[in-house]
Design an enzyme around this catalytic site. Structure first.
Site, mmCIF file in Angstrom:
data_model
loop_
_atom_site.group_PDB
_atom_site.id
_atom_site.type_symbol
_atom_site.label_atom_id
_atom_site.label_comp_id
_atom_site.label_asym_id
_atom_site.label_seq_id
_atom_site.Cartn_x
_atom_site.Cartn_y
_atom_site.Cartn_z
ATOM 1 N N HIS A 1 -1.716 20.606 2.360
ATOM 2 C CA HIS A 1 -1.236 19.449 1.601
ATOM 3 C C HIS A 1 0.035 18.838 2.179
ATOM 4 O O HIS A 1 0.251 17.637 2.053
ATOM 5 C CB HIS A 1 -1.018 19.835 0.138
ATOM 6 C CG HIS A 1 -2.196 19.482 -0.706
ATOM 7 N ND1 HIS A 1 -3.364 20.211 -0.678
ATOM 8 C CD2 HIS A 1 -2.394 18.461 -1.569
ATOM 9 C CE1 HIS A 1 -4.221 19.654 -1.485
ATOM 10 N NE2 HIS A 1 -3.663 18.594 -2.053
ATOM 11 N N GLU B 1 -4.690 8.739 -2.061
ATOM 12 C CA GLU B 1 -4.669 8.222 -0.685
ATOM 13 C C GLU B 1 -5.055 6.752 -0.660
ATOM 14 O O GLU B 1 -5.534 6.247 0.343
ATOM 15 C CB GLU B 1 -5.589 9.095 0.185
ATOM 16 C CG GLU B 1 -7.080 8.844 0.112
ATOM 17 C CD GLU B 1 -7.737 9.173 -1.223
ATOM 18 O OE1 GLU B 1 -7.028 9.348 -2.230
ATOM 19 O OE2 GLU B 1 -8.979 9.220 -1.254
HETATM 20 N N1 LIG Z 1 -1.549 15.811 0.259
HETATM 21 C C1 LIG Z 1 -1.831 15.053 -0.781
HETATM 22 N N2 LIG Z 1 -3.109 14.949 -1.189
HETATM 23 C C2 LIG Z 1 -3.391 14.163 -2.226
HETATM 24 C C3 LIG Z 1 -2.397 13.451 -2.914
HETATM 25 N N3 LIG Z 1 -2.980 12.756 -3.905
HETATM 26 C C4 LIG Z 1 -4.314 13.014 -3.834
HETATM 27 N N4 LIG Z 1 -4.576 13.864 -2.825
HETATM 28 C C5 LIG Z 1 -5.856 14.411 -2.370
HETATM 29 O O1 LIG Z 1 -6.603 13.395 -1.732
HETATM 30 C C6 LIG Z 1 -7.971 13.797 -1.684
HETATM 31 C C7 LIG Z 1 -8.857 12.599 -1.831
HETATM 32 O O2 LIG Z 1 -10.128 12.988 -1.526
HETATM 33 P P1 LIG Z 1 -11.423 12.127 -1.828
HETATM 34 O O3 LIG Z 1 -11.168 11.222 -2.993
HETATM 35 O O4 LIG Z 1 -12.553 13.071 -1.930
HETATM 36 O O5 LIG Z 1 -11.578 11.170 -0.611
HETATM 37 P P2 LIG Z 1 -11.610 11.432 0.965
HETATM 38 O O6 LIG Z 1 -11.620 12.873 1.334
HETATM 39 O O7 LIG Z 1 -10.502 10.619 1.539
HETATM 40 O O8 LIG Z 1 -12.990 10.852 1.375
HETATM 41 P P3 LIG Z 1 -13.391 9.339 1.595
HETATM 42 O O9 LIG Z 1 -12.443 8.501 0.762
HETATM 43 O O10 LIG Z 1 -14.778 9.248 1.100
HETATM 44 O O11 LIG Z 1 -13.249 9.031 3.050
HETATM 45 C C8 LIG Z 1 -8.130 14.825 -2.793
HETATM 46 O O12 LIG Z 1 -8.386 16.079 -2.215
HETATM 47 C C9 LIG Z 1 -6.761 14.858 -3.500
HETATM 48 O O13 LIG Z 1 -6.409 16.165 -3.941
HETATM 49 C C10 LIG Z 1 -1.040 13.604 -2.475
HETATM 50 O O14 LIG Z 1 -0.090 13.017 -3.016
HETATM 51 N N5 LIG Z 1 -0.810 14.397 -1.410
#
Ligand SMILES: Nc1nc2c(ncn2[C@@H]2O[C@H](COP(=O)(O)OP(=O)(O)OP(=O)(O)O)[C@@H](O)[C@H]2O)c(=O)[nH]1
Length: 568
Positions: free
Chosen positions: A456, A486
């Protein structure tokens, strides 16, 4: 008589007892069948007893079976009591959790009534099927209510967007949301008979197994959403310095993944953080108000004192001028009534001297009063200035906090609230003055796998770098904010779709070509973008939905691309 009758009598008694014995044996066999299924050990002992009874085993053999049977009955009874107590605890806990969801009043009341019905443990196994049936209905109502409560605003939009993206995998239903709680009750309920729905499931073991794995799958999907919302909340939460370590620990814990129970604890910890920060700010504000109040009452005291001394000196002055006037009168009288010049001279001289003295006194009094008033005035001016400085500092402090509340602490960009504020402003400007306005939704590709592969912290670093890169490449008039996780939203006023596609393509290829490294390992990063132009009749939501769909289309088309949602 005692010699003649014993045989007859004896044979009829023997006959009766044989018949009774047979009846008793049959009764025992039936009772043992009825008691089957309570406890595995007891089942075994009852089986042995049945076999012995059916094979007409001699009394001593039956007698040998009894101590083991007695022990098995006692153990089964203890197990049953334990299971009833566990079941009761689990149902209590479930009710407590539902009450914490702040269900509608009638549901809360029904839950309390249900809790009272749990009552006697001995009664529980009998009542449980109907209790669970009722509980399931209340749970559904409570969850539906809590979903309705949260279905407005941007938070839910994020969830809805995510759900839409996963619709292919099957939509999440209320039951699935409730599954973990229901699972807990089901796990804890070891002895009690299942509610009607569960009985049906038992009749179809294959379906039931696939349902459970489906629920787990959906729960884990939901857990990922909750985790990402929690992570966002934690990254945006303004905490006190003393709370930072706790916030980081919680973030770490959430990013490693939570099960249902850990989620409850994490929510509690988050609640503590929010309340702690809030209370401290509240305390700051209250302290300032108290200080201000104290200053104001000091100020009022000073004013009153100045007023008193002013009216006191006015009285003294009035008294003095009365005395002077009296002396002038006496002087007049003595001039008028004088019959000899020398005594008149002496008299006038004496009177004039005393008059001059009194006039001096009056001047001194006025001077003293003037300087006292001047002194008080300057003290008051100083106090007012100090108060103004304090108020100014506090205003700055408040403004700083207000600004901070609009900033995402991870990326330094506007957070969801800041973004919403700016979107409202831009939208209003566009409605009033027209012109061109583009709305872009940007999403990092496979961000989850970046987190999974590199951790993370690496994910956070990527988000920061993307924020920097995008901000650097946009024009001054463009605006970027972090929508959540993201995802970012960009507003581009005064830009046509043709210019937009060029700028966004540059942005996309710029990110693709930027070497991201974590612990000197290269991290491949790409982004997908969807954008649209505001057109007549658009609302913020309609334009956002279009850009959002375009972004998902970019994902479906293979990611790392820009898709324009044309409007006509
Ligand atoms: N490191 C970090 N991770 C985050 C944060 N907020 C959300 N996430 C992670 O971002 C990830 C988003 O994953 P998904 O929504 O599955 O999307 P993706 O893996 O980008 O896949 P696609 O969008 O389909 O390309 C999740 O695992 C969340 O836990 C943050 O502030 N920091």
């Amino acid at each position: 008589m005692s010699d003649t009758q014993p045989n007859t009598h004896g044979s009829s008694r023997y006959f009766e007892s044989e018949e009774q014995t047979e009846l008793l044996k049959r009764g025992l066999v039936r009772v043992s069948i009825a008691a089957a299924g309570i406890d595995p050990l007891l089942d075994k002992r009852l089986n042995e007893l049945r076999r012995a009874l059916r094979s007409d085993a001699p009394a001593h053999l039956l007698g040998e079976l009894l101590p083991d049977l007695e022990r098995a009955v006692l153990a089964a009874d203890q197990n049953r009591q334990q299971a009833s107590s566990d079941t009761s605890k689990a149902v209590h806990k479930l009710i407590e959790q539902l009450q914490e969801c702040e269900p509608p009043r009638e549901v809360a009341r029904a839950l309390r009534a249900l809790e009272r019905q749990l009552g006697e443990l001995a009664e529980l196994p009998r009542k449980l099927p109907s209790l669970l049936g009722e509980l399931q209905q209340l749970q559904q109502q409570a969850l539906q209510h809590s979903e309705e409560q949260s279905s407005s605003g941007l938070w839910s939009r994020l969830l809805r967007r995510k759900q839409r993206a996963e619709l292919q995998a099957g939509p999440l239903s209320d039951d699935e949301v409730a599954a973990p709680a229901a699972e807990q009750a089901a796990q804890d309920n070891t002895v009690a008979s299942p509610p009607p729905e569960q009985e049906q499931e038992q009749e179809q073991p294959a379906d039931s197994a696939s349902n459970i794995s489906g629920e787990e799958q959906h729960f884990s999907q939901l857990a990922a959403h909750i985790e990402s919302i929690l992570l966002r909340l934690l990254s945006e939460l303004q905490v006190l310095e003393t709370q930072q370590a706790a916030r980081d620990r919680l973030r770490e814990q959430v990013s490693k993944g939570l099960n249902w129970y850990e989620l409850t604890a994490a929510l509690d910890a988050l609640c503590d953080l929010v309340l702690g920060a809030q209370q401290s700010r509240q305390a700051d504000f209250e302290r300032y108000l108290l200080q201000l109040n104290e200053r104001l009452s000091q100020f009022q005291g000073n004013l009153e004192e100045a007023q008193n001394s002013y009216s006191g000196s006015l009285d003294a002055e009035r008294e003095l001028s009365g005395t002077i006037r009296g002396q002038v009168q006496v002087l007049n009288d003595s001039v008028r009534d004088a019959d000899d010049l020398s005594s008149l001279k002496a008299n006038v001289e004496a009177r004039l001297n005393s008059l001059l003295e009194n006039i001096d006194k009056a001047r001194e009094l006025r001077e003293a009063r003037d300087s006292e008033v001047a002194e008080r005035l300057s003290t008051m001016v100083e106090r007012i200035q100090a108060m103004e400085v304090e108020a100014q500092t506090f205003r700055h402090h408040l403004e700083e906090q207000r600004q901070q509340a609009l900033i995402d602490s991870l990326t330094g960009l506007a957070n969801r609230s800041g973004l919403q504020q700016r979107m409202d402003e831009e939208f209003e400007r566009w409605q009033r003055y027209g012109g061109r306005l583009l709305l872009v939704v940007l999403d990092v590709d496979h961000f989850k796998s970046i987190n999974d592969r590199f951790g993370h912290l690496a994910g956070d670093k990527v988000l920061r770098l993307i924020a920097q890169q995008v901000s650097r490449r946009l024009r001054k008039t463009d605006f970027i904010g972090r929508f959540g996780g993201e995802e970012f939203v960009i507003l581009m006023p005064g830009v046509s779709p043709e210019q937009g596609i060029v700028a966004l393509e540059e942005l996309r290829s710029g990110i693709e070509g930027t070497p991201f490294h974590f612990k000197s390992e290269p991290v491949p990063v790409t982004i997908s973008l969807g954008f649209t132009e505001f057109t007549r009749g658009d609302s913020l939501d309609s334009a956002f939905d279009r850009a959002d769909k375009a972004m998902y289309q970019a994902k479906e088309l293979g990611r790392n691309r820009v898709v324009h949602a044309a409007t006509s």
